[in-house]
Design a protein around this motif. Structure first.
Motif, mmCIF file in Angstrom:
data_model
loop_
_atom_site.group_PDB
_atom_site.id
_atom_site.type_symbol
_atom_site.label_atom_id
_atom_site.label_comp_id
_atom_site.label_asym_id
_atom_site.label_seq_id
_atom_site.Cartn_x
_atom_site.Cartn_y
_atom_site.Cartn_z
ATOM 1 N N GLN A 1 17.611 45.457 45.427
ATOM 2 C CA GLN A 1 17.532 46.672 44.647
ATOM 3 C C GLN A 1 18.824 47.474 44.760
ATOM 4 O OE1 GLN A 1 14.395 49.445 45.655
ATOM 5 N NE2 GLN A 1 13.661 49.274 43.559
ATOM 6 N N LEU A 2 19.405 47.532 45.943
ATOM 7 C CA LEU A 2 20.674 48.230 46.121
ATOM 8 C C LEU A 2 21.777 47.552 45.310
ATOM 9 C CD1 LEU A 2 22.356 50.434 47.400
ATOM 10 C CD2 LEU A 2 22.545 49.030 49.451
ATOM 11 N N GLU A 29 29.686 41.862 47.004
ATOM 12 C CA GLU A 29 29.874 40.545 47.625
ATOM 13 C C GLU A 29 29.130 40.474 48.966
ATOM 14 O OE1 GLU A 29 33.463 37.574 48.836
ATOM 15 O OE2 GLU A 29 33.631 39.643 49.499
ATOM 16 N N SER A 30 29.296 41.490 49.797
ATOM 17 C CA SER A 30 28.651 41.502 51.118
ATOM 18 C C SER A 30 27.132 41.563 51.017
ATOM 19 C CB SER A 30 29.148 42.695 51.937
ATOM 20 O OG SER A 30 30.517 42.565 52.192
ATOM 21 N N LEU A 31 26.639 42.420 50.145
ATOM 22 C CA LEU A 31 25.190 42.557 49.996
ATOM 23 C C LEU A 31 24.560 41.280 49.454
ATOM 24 C CD1 LEU A 31 24.999 46.189 48.623
ATOM 25 C CD2 LEU A 31 24.106 45.382 50.823
ATOM 26 N N PHE A 32 25.223 40.638 48.486
ATOM 27 C CA PHE A 32 24.651 39.408 47.951
ATOM 28 C C PHE A 32 24.667 38.303 48.999
ATOM 29 C CE2 PHE A 32 24.563 35.351 45.725
ATOM 30 C CZ PHE A 32 23.332 35.503 45.090
ATOM 31 N N ALA A 33 25.726 38.223 49.771
ATOM 32 C CA ALA A 33 25.795 37.205 50.832
ATOM 33 C C ALA A 33 24.653 37.407 51.824
ATOM 34 C CB ALA A 33 27.139 37.273 51.539
ATOM 35 N N ALA A 34 24.405 38.653 52.198
ATOM 36 C CA ALA A 34 23.309 38.940 53.126
ATOM 37 C C ALA A 34 21.956 38.626 52.496
ATOM 38 C CB ALA A 34 23.360 40.407 53.556
ATOM 39 N N TYR A 35 21.788 38.985 51.227
ATOM 40 C CA TYR A 35 20.535 38.718 50.523
ATOM 41 C C TYR A 35 20.283 37.219 50.412
ATOM 42 C CZ TYR A 35 17.249 38.264 46.671
ATOM 43 O OH TYR A 35 16.193 37.902 45.883
ATOM 44 N N ALA A 36 21.322 36.468 50.040
ATOM 45 C CA ALA A 36 21.175 35.024 49.872
ATOM 46 C C ALA A 36 20.856 34.357 51.204
ATOM 47 C CB ALA A 36 22.438 34.436 49.257
ATOM 48 N N ALA A 37 21.475 34.831 52.276
ATOM 49 C CA ALA A 37 21.215 34.259 53.603
ATOM 50 C C ALA A 37 19.792 34.564 54.053
ATOM 51 C CB ALA A 37 22.215 34.803 54.612
ATOM 52 N N ALA A 38 19.328 35.763 53.773
ATOM 53 C CA ALA A 38 17.971 36.159 54.171
ATOM 54 C C ALA A 38 16.919 35.469 53.313
ATOM 55 C CB ALA A 38 17.815 37.667 54.072
ATOM 56 N N VAL A 50 25.706 33.723 40.353
ATOM 57 C CA VAL A 50 25.946 35.097 40.826
ATOM 58 C C VAL A 50 27.232 35.133 41.641
ATOM 59 C CG1 VAL A 50 25.076 36.991 42.242
ATOM 60 C CG2 VAL A 50 23.500 35.704 40.794
ATOM 61 N N ARG A 51 27.395 34.174 42.561
ATOM 62 C CA ARG A 51 28.621 34.139 43.379
ATOM 63 C C ARG A 51 29.864 33.996 42.503
ATOM 64 N NH1 ARG A 51 25.492 30.932 46.950
ATOM 65 N NH2 ARG A 51 24.964 32.141 48.795
ATOM 66 N N ALA A 52 29.788 33.147 41.498
ATOM 67 C CA ALA A 52 30.930 32.957 40.592
ATOM 68 C C ALA A 52 31.258 34.253 39.849
ATOM 69 C CB ALA A 52 30.648 31.830 39.608
ATOM 70 N N ALA A 53 30.235 34.938 39.390
ATOM 71 C CA ALA A 53 30.450 36.197 38.677
ATOM 72 C C ALA A 53 31.036 37.263 39.601
ATOM 73 C CB ALA A 53 29.139 36.685 38.062
ATOM 74 N N ILE A 54 30.569 37.300 40.848
ATOM 75 C CA ILE A 54 31.119 38.242 41.822
ATOM 76 C C ILE A 54 32.575 37.884 42.116
ATOM 77 C CG2 ILE A 54 30.989 39.025 44.221
ATOM 78 C CD1 ILE A 54 27.891 38.738 43.959
ATOM 79 N N ASN A 55 32.843 36.605 42.313
ATOM 80 C CA ASN A 55 34.222 36.176 42.582
ATOM 81 C C ASN A 55 35.164 36.535 41.434
ATOM 82 O OD1 ASN A 55 33.594 35.166 45.096
ATOM 83 N ND2 ASN A 55 33.302 33.075 44.374
ATOM 84 N N ASP A 56 34.641 36.554 40.215
ATOM 85 C CA ASP A 56 35.460 36.918 39.057
ATOM 86 C C ASP A 56 35.810 38.401 39.020
ATOM 87 O OD1 ASP A 56 35.551 34.294 38.205
ATOM 88 O OD2 ASP A 56 33.981 34.545 36.684
ATOM 89 N N LEU A 57 35.147 39.206 39.861
ATOM 90 C CA LEU A 57 35.501 40.625 39.958
ATOM 91 C C LEU A 57 36.819 40.826 40.713
ATOM 92 C CD1 LEU A 57 32.029 42.150 40.891
ATOM 93 C CD2 LEU A 57 33.325 42.646 38.808
#
Length: 84
Positions: A1-2, A29-38, A50-57
């Protein structure tokens, strides 16, 4: 949600300049990494996209003299659409 709240603020973040855009990029990037790991047990279906789109930022905020708020907004909106 964040993550979605940050991404939904794409216009405002982009208007605040390259510094705010950089901070938002790193936070997403950090929040998605934590979400994906959890969420490993309940795999995130489109994690690679999602990671690809974030990396494109990142290229959009690397150089303050070439920062384009419109491009940043479009890319952050793309991330947001993938998070839904």
């Amino acid at each position: 949600q964040l993550l979605q709240r940050i991404c939904s603020g794409a216009d405002e973040i982009a208007r605040q300049g390259e510094g705010a855009a950089t901070q938002a990029t790193m936070a997403v990037e950090s929040l998605f990494a934590a979400y994906a790991a959890a969420s490993q047990s309940a795999k995130v279906e489109n994690a690679a996209a999602v990671r690809a789109a974030i990396n494109d930022l990142f290229p959009l905020v690397e150089n303050p003299s070439t920062y384009d708020p419109a491009k940043f907004t479009l890319q952050l909106r793309k991330v947001n659409s993938l998070l839904r």
